[in-house]
Motif scaffolding. Structure first.
Motif, mmCIF file in Angstrom:
data_model
loop_
_atom_site.group_PDB
_atom_site.id
_atom_site.type_symbol
_atom_site.label_atom_id
_atom_site.label_comp_id
_atom_site.label_asym_id
_atom_site.label_seq_id
_atom_site.Cartn_x
_atom_site.Cartn_y
_atom_site.Cartn_z
ATOM 1 N N ARG A 106 -33.409 -40.939 39.169
ATOM 2 C CA ARG A 106 -34.899 -41.229 39.637
ATOM 3 C C ARG A 106 -34.626 -42.724 39.903
ATOM 4 O O ARG A 106 -34.139 -43.036 39.202
ATOM 5 C CB ARG A 106 -35.383 -41.721 37.990
ATOM 6 N N THR A 107 -35.339 -43.049 40.714
ATOM 7 C CA THR A 107 -35.365 -44.867 42.054
ATOM 8 C C THR A 107 -36.668 -45.525 42.169
ATOM 9 O O THR A 107 -37.313 -44.591 42.482
ATOM 10 C CB THR A 107 -34.446 -44.995 42.871
ATOM 11 N N TRP A 108 -36.706 -46.941 42.335
ATOM 12 C CA TRP A 108 -38.375 -47.037 41.665
ATOM 13 C C TRP A 108 -37.411 -48.373 43.616
ATOM 14 O O TRP A 108 -36.688 -48.648 43.225
ATOM 15 C CB TRP A 108 -38.850 -47.650 41.332
ATOM 16 N N GLN A 109 -38.470 -47.847 44.125
ATOM 17 C CA GLN A 109 -38.452 -49.029 45.418
ATOM 18 C C GLN A 109 -39.147 -49.978 46.069
ATOM 19 O O GLN A 109 -40.321 -49.389 46.508
ATOM 20 C CB GLN A 109 -37.439 -48.256 46.766
ATOM 21 N N PRO A 110 -39.267 -51.340 45.777
ATOM 22 C CA PRO A 110 -40.163 -51.862 46.047
ATOM 23 C C PRO A 110 -40.449 -52.857 47.484
ATOM 24 O O PRO A 110 -41.787 -53.150 47.658
ATOM 25 C CB PRO A 110 -40.580 -53.124 44.912
ATOM 26 N N LEU A 111 -39.397 -52.440 47.580
ATOM 27 C CA LEU A 111 -39.204 -52.956 49.445
ATOM 28 C C LEU A 111 -38.595 -52.865 50.821
ATOM 29 O O LEU A 111 -39.174 -52.542 51.146
ATOM 30 C CB LEU A 111 -38.500 -54.285 48.427
ATOM 31 N N ILE A 112 -37.989 -51.331 49.991
ATOM 32 C CA ILE A 112 -37.210 -50.865 51.192
ATOM 33 C C ILE A 112 -37.056 -49.458 50.905
ATOM 34 O O ILE A 112 -37.177 -48.686 49.324
ATOM 35 C CB ILE A 112 -35.702 -51.596 51.605
ATOM 36 N N VAL A 113 -37.142 -47.995 51.752
ATOM 37 C CA VAL A 113 -36.792 -46.952 51.749
ATOM 38 C C VAL A 113 -35.225 -47.224 50.685
ATOM 39 O O VAL A 113 -34.176 -47.804 50.925
ATOM 40 C CB VAL A 113 -36.755 -46.300 53.040
ATOM 41 N N PRO A 114 -35.345 -46.444 50.169
ATOM 42 C CA PRO A 114 -34.057 -46.054 49.004
ATOM 43 C C PRO A 114 -32.808 -45.584 49.969
ATOM 44 O O PRO A 114 -33.666 -44.736 50.873
ATOM 45 C CB PRO A 114 -34.669 -44.781 47.669
ATOM 46 N N GLY A 115 -31.909 -46.369 49.984
ATOM 47 C CA GLY A 115 -30.830 -46.086 50.853
ATOM 48 C C GLY A 115 -30.378 -44.799 51.067
ATOM 49 O O GLY A 115 -29.748 -44.490 51.750
ATOM 50 N N LEU A 116 -30.223 -43.971 49.899
ATOM 51 C CA LEU A 116 -29.714 -42.731 49.790
ATOM 52 C C LEU A 116 -31.217 -41.906 51.226
ATOM 53 O O LEU A 116 -30.534 -40.520 51.031
ATOM 54 C CB LEU A 116 -30.049 -42.141 48.483
ATOM 55 N N LEU A 117 -32.102 -42.165 51.449
ATOM 56 C CA LEU A 117 -33.409 -41.604 52.312
ATOM 57 C C LEU A 117 -33.319 -42.690 53.536
ATOM 58 O O LEU A 117 -34.247 -42.192 54.470
ATOM 59 C CB LEU A 117 -34.283 -41.482 51.623
ATOM 60 N N GLN A 118 -32.786 -43.284 53.498
ATOM 61 C CA GLN A 118 -32.830 -43.768 55.091
ATOM 62 C C GLN A 118 -32.092 -43.650 55.953
ATOM 63 O O GLN A 118 -31.162 -43.071 55.650
ATOM 64 C CB GLN A 118 -31.698 -45.475 54.739
ATOM 65 N N THR A 119 -32.861 -43.671 56.900
ATOM 66 C CA THR A 119 -31.930 -43.411 58.433
ATOM 67 C C THR A 119 -30.925 -44.221 58.808
ATOM 68 O O THR A 119 -30.698 -45.563 58.827
ATOM 69 C CB THR A 119 -33.090 -43.411 60.001
ATOM 70 N N GLN A 120 -30.171 -43.604 59.585
ATOM 71 C CA GLN A 120 -28.736 -44.450 60.128
ATOM 72 C C GLN A 120 -28.797 -45.868 60.751
ATOM 73 O O GLN A 120 -29.291 -47.564 60.709
ATOM 74 C CB GLN A 120 -28.260 -43.818 61.545
ATOM 75 N N ALA A 121 -30.648 -45.628 61.476
ATOM 76 C CA ALA A 121 -31.194 -46.834 62.737
ATOM 77 C C ALA A 121 -32.116 -48.107 60.659
ATOM 78 O O ALA A 121 -32.149 -48.901 61.297
ATOM 79 C CB ALA A 121 -31.913 -46.767 63.836
ATOM 80 N N TYR A 122 -32.682 -47.774 60.207
ATOM 81 C CA TYR A 122 -33.506 -48.247 59.499
ATOM 82 C C TYR A 122 -31.547 -48.811 58.409
ATOM 83 O O TYR A 122 -31.998 -50.314 58.186
ATOM 84 C CB TYR A 122 -34.362 -47.687 58.486
ATOM 85 N N ALA A 123 -31.029 -48.170 58.248
ATOM 86 C CA ALA A 123 -30.238 -48.543 57.618
ATOM 87 C C ALA A 123 -29.451 -50.334 58.125
ATOM 88 O O ALA A 123 -29.013 -51.215 58.012
ATOM 89 C CB ALA A 123 -29.439 -47.522 56.707
ATOM 90 N N ARG A 124 -29.762 -50.161 59.688
ATOM 91 C CA ARG A 124 -29.033 -50.756 60.440
ATOM 92 C C ARG A 124 -29.717 -52.391 60.761
ATOM 93 O O ARG A 124 -28.767 -53.207 60.609
ATOM 94 C CB ARG A 124 -28.236 -50.365 62.025
ATOM 95 N N ALA A 125 -30.695 -51.944 60.327
ATOM 96 C CA ALA A 125 -31.969 -53.034 60.623
ATOM 97 C C ALA A 125 -31.442 -53.874 58.922
ATOM 98 O O ALA A 125 -31.512 -54.919 59.190
ATOM 99 C CB ALA A 125 -33.263 -51.906 61.002
#
Length: 276
Positions: A106-125
């Protein structure tokens, strides 16, 4: 139990290699009992390696590779997991292992998309925002993040319940194209049987969770744990009092979040907005 110290943390390759060992064993048509007999180990030891509860050294990986007729494939996987883990800080290696062992996250994220759900491009940014980071380090971090995501796509993997602040959907990250792709992926994940994404609307006025992101993890054979995120590193704790406090925060956030269908609709609207 107090906060987990680095010295007592299991190495990430244990859980990762265990998954590969099980896959190769099943592909070879062998039961744990048969592989144990071939290697001269007990069935319980084979089972513990596959669950990530016991380390596997290179000699074991080589012997298992030969016994399962993997032609060097399993041994290469062992070397890859060790190499990948060597680039991770201890707390991240711990988190990756916990995600491998858990049956619910169970995760809460107030600022960015959780790491487990990020696309490569989003993670790279996201990683490019770190001061003085090199492009090589960015790509290593992106590869490690994508590797962590494999846990969600295993045949038997954890259930993930994620709550995102609405600001995560509207905050420009990378580019409009990056955001459009990320929103589209979040919407597509609604089809995943073990992933549930909710959005906390901006007009909820709830201040719970503004201090930082967190993950709650639970599963058989492991204590309930909480991962608490800070600006430079993460902290993992199994202290019952602190885990209980984080769980209460999650419940408050979940109660105020939009229902699943309404959350999905909002995500789809944001995907269209970023596309246009």
């Amino acid at each position: 139990m107090e906060d987990i110290e680095p010295e007592s943390a299991l190495k990430a390759p244990r859980a990762e290699f265990g998954v590969y060992l099980r896959e190769y064993r099943i592909a070879a048509g062998k039961r744990q009992k048969e592989l144990a007999a071939m290697l001269g180990w007990s069935v319980s030891k084979i089972s513990m390696v596959e669950r990530g509860e016991r380390p596997a050294d290179e000699d074991f990986a080589h012997a298992a590779d030969t016994a399962l007729g993997a032609d060097g494939g399993l041994l290469a996987r062992w070397r890859e997991t060790v190499e990948h883990a060597s680039h991770w800080p201890v707390w991240l290696a711990q988190l990756a292992e916990i995600e491998q062992q858990a049956d619910i996250l169970r995760t809460w994220q107030p600022l960015i998309v959780p790491g487990l759900l990020q696309t490569q491009a989003y993670a790279r940014a996201i990683f490019r925002g770190k001061p003085a980071i090199t492009e090589e380090e960015v790509e290593q971090n992106v590869a490690a993040r994508m590797e962590r995501q494999h846990v969600l796509h295993r045949e038997v993997g954890p259930t993930l319940w994620a709550i995102l602040d609405e600001g995560v959907l509207t905050r420009p990250t990378g580019s409009e194209a990056v955001m459009a792709e990320q929103m589209a992926q979040l919407a597509a994940l609604d089809e995943h049987p073990r992933i549930n994404v909710r959005v906390l609307p901006r007009n909820s006025w709830l201040t719970t969770g503004l201090q930082g992101a967190f993950i709650l993890a639970g599963g058989p054979g492991m204590p309930d744990m909480a991962y608490l995120e800070s600006i430079t590193m993460g902290q993992i704790t199994a202290d019952s009092g602190r885990v209980r406090e984080v769980r209460l925060k999650y419940e408050m956030l979940h109660n105020e979040a939009l229902p699943r269908r309404a959350s999905l609709q909002l995500i789809r609207e944001m995907a269209e907005k970023w596309t246009n």
